[in-house]
Design an enzyme around this catalytic site. Sequence first.
Site, PDB file in Angstrom:
ATOM      1  N   HIS A 184      28.699 114.862  63.710  1.00  0.00           N
ATOM      2  CA  HIS A 184      28.589 114.972  62.245  1.00  0.00           C
ATOM      3  C   HIS A 184      28.018 113.696  61.640  1.00  0.00           C
ATOM      4  O   HIS A 184      28.186 113.438  60.453  1.00  0.00           O
ATOM      5  CB  HIS A 184      29.958 115.249  61.625  1.00  0.00           C
ATOM      6  N   HIS A 199      30.548 123.215  62.042  1.00  0.00           N
ATOM      7  CA  HIS A 199      30.385 123.410  63.485  1.00  0.00           C
ATOM      8  C   HIS A 199      29.632 124.696  63.745  1.00  0.00           C
ATOM      9  O   HIS A 199      29.666 125.241  64.834  1.00  0.00           O
ATOM     10  CB  HIS A 199      31.735 123.480  64.188  1.00  0.00           C
TER      11      HIS A 199
END
Lengths: 330, 206
Positions: A56, A218
């Site tokens: 991320h 995700h």
Amino acid sequence: MRMLINVAETVVADALRGMAAAHPELTVDVENRVIVRRDAPVAGKVGLISGGGSGHEPLHGGFVGPGMLSAACPGEVFTSPVPDQMLRAAAAVDSGAGVLFVVKNYTGDVLNFDMAAELAEDEGIQVAKVLVNDDVAVLDSLFTAGRRGTGATLFVEKIAGAAADEGMPLARVEAIARQVNESSRSFGVALSSVTTPAKGSPTFDLPSGELELGIGIHGEPGRERRAMMTAREIADFSVQAVLEDLEPRNPVLVLVNGMGATPLLELYGYHAEVRRVLDERGVTVARTLVGNYVTSLDMAGASVTLCQVDEELLRLWDAPVSTPGLRWGM
Amino acid sequence: MLDSEFFRRWMSATAVSVDREAASLTALDSPIGDADHGSNMQRGFLAVVTTLDKEPPAAPGAVLVLAGRQLISTVGGASGPLYGTLLRRTGKALGDADEVSEADLAAALRTGVDAVATLGGAAPGDKTMLDALLPAVDALGDGGSFAAARAAADAGAEATTPMLARKGRASYLGERSIGHQDPGATSSALLIAALADAAGSGASGE
């Protein structure tokens, strides 16, 4: 699979070594996977600690530094870190004023941070936790793991980081972090699947010509799949979804966040549409951030996060910050 | 009676099958999770056997407590705390006896499974590891064999396919989670199968 890596098993460690070399102003413990402000522990200052799966970036390691996080714990790709990492981070940054864990609402993150908090308290470190759960794409949150923590994490880390740097006590930093979360809502869309290094092929099947509305960070879906839409239509849908849940009376911070594989040319174009909808809806914009901040590896797509701010939150947002991923005023 | 050697065999057998099935666990985790369950479990049980080889505990309970601690420290995600808690709490319930009976193990395992349910907040039918573990402890508790537990866990894992996920990342798929076998229930079935293997009563299918 074409990835600029050696082998999947060392992706996180390799990235941390590279980060350490690029940022001598941070202490990067590659073996134990903890990234710490060089000057920690700062006397009298609450330590702000976050973490989550890798993939991320710049979240969270890229937000360590004066004015933001004291430490970050990167887990394996898309896998939450383990309690040992948070415990090390807490020991490294606690000056006696306690630490605040900023936790995104994902089952793994919540469980591991809970265990870490117990262990840290056993060692005499005062711990508070704030759960970030801003993602309005999750419907029926009573029948799921609840709203996910996404873009608002950046707002919480920046604003609570400024509060901690001003020397506010733990309870106050925690209250501010909570206020930021409660004032923030996000909605994301995916235009392509993510490919994790471990799997080496797309995680989910998204045919070209379709998009997923309400994506998490995700690649996990939220609402529905549709035929490809224009930036204008996506902005209408996304901002509407956010405003259904947040009716800002005060000015807002706007984050138009890229998921990793969407270029800035598209993100700025998308932001123009987001801004148009906000103007039409009479929402006043105080500050804006456009770029890749809370990404999902190579996923194409973008999220919109709004955070309603009062004078204090805005002042803390504007406070100087110096991290690899966010820097102004110093 | 079961000694610490038996429990180390159980953990080794789990490590072997998790290693062998890593790719298929990850494949199960792709459509409804985030495609890492296999590699995470592989990493965790590798750490478990490495630690148990280096410092083998004398008591059955201590083997499981140490194994659970290793999983918490290495797996991450939800699986680390959940599997770690399962083994730690089972081990603690066994106490520090040098040998335990099969009935002791059945009771301890139930304590461990209950702890997993409490930690994860899941109920039977939520499409989680509990859907394999609960039938297994039920089968074991009714004076059943390890082989019966294994069959129950396998059937429980398979029964997750038509379920709607209500916990973890798969829950965000809603209706679309239907039709996929739960990766956590699948790895739980591997753990129970390894128990049967360690007891030498579960050779079928191997």
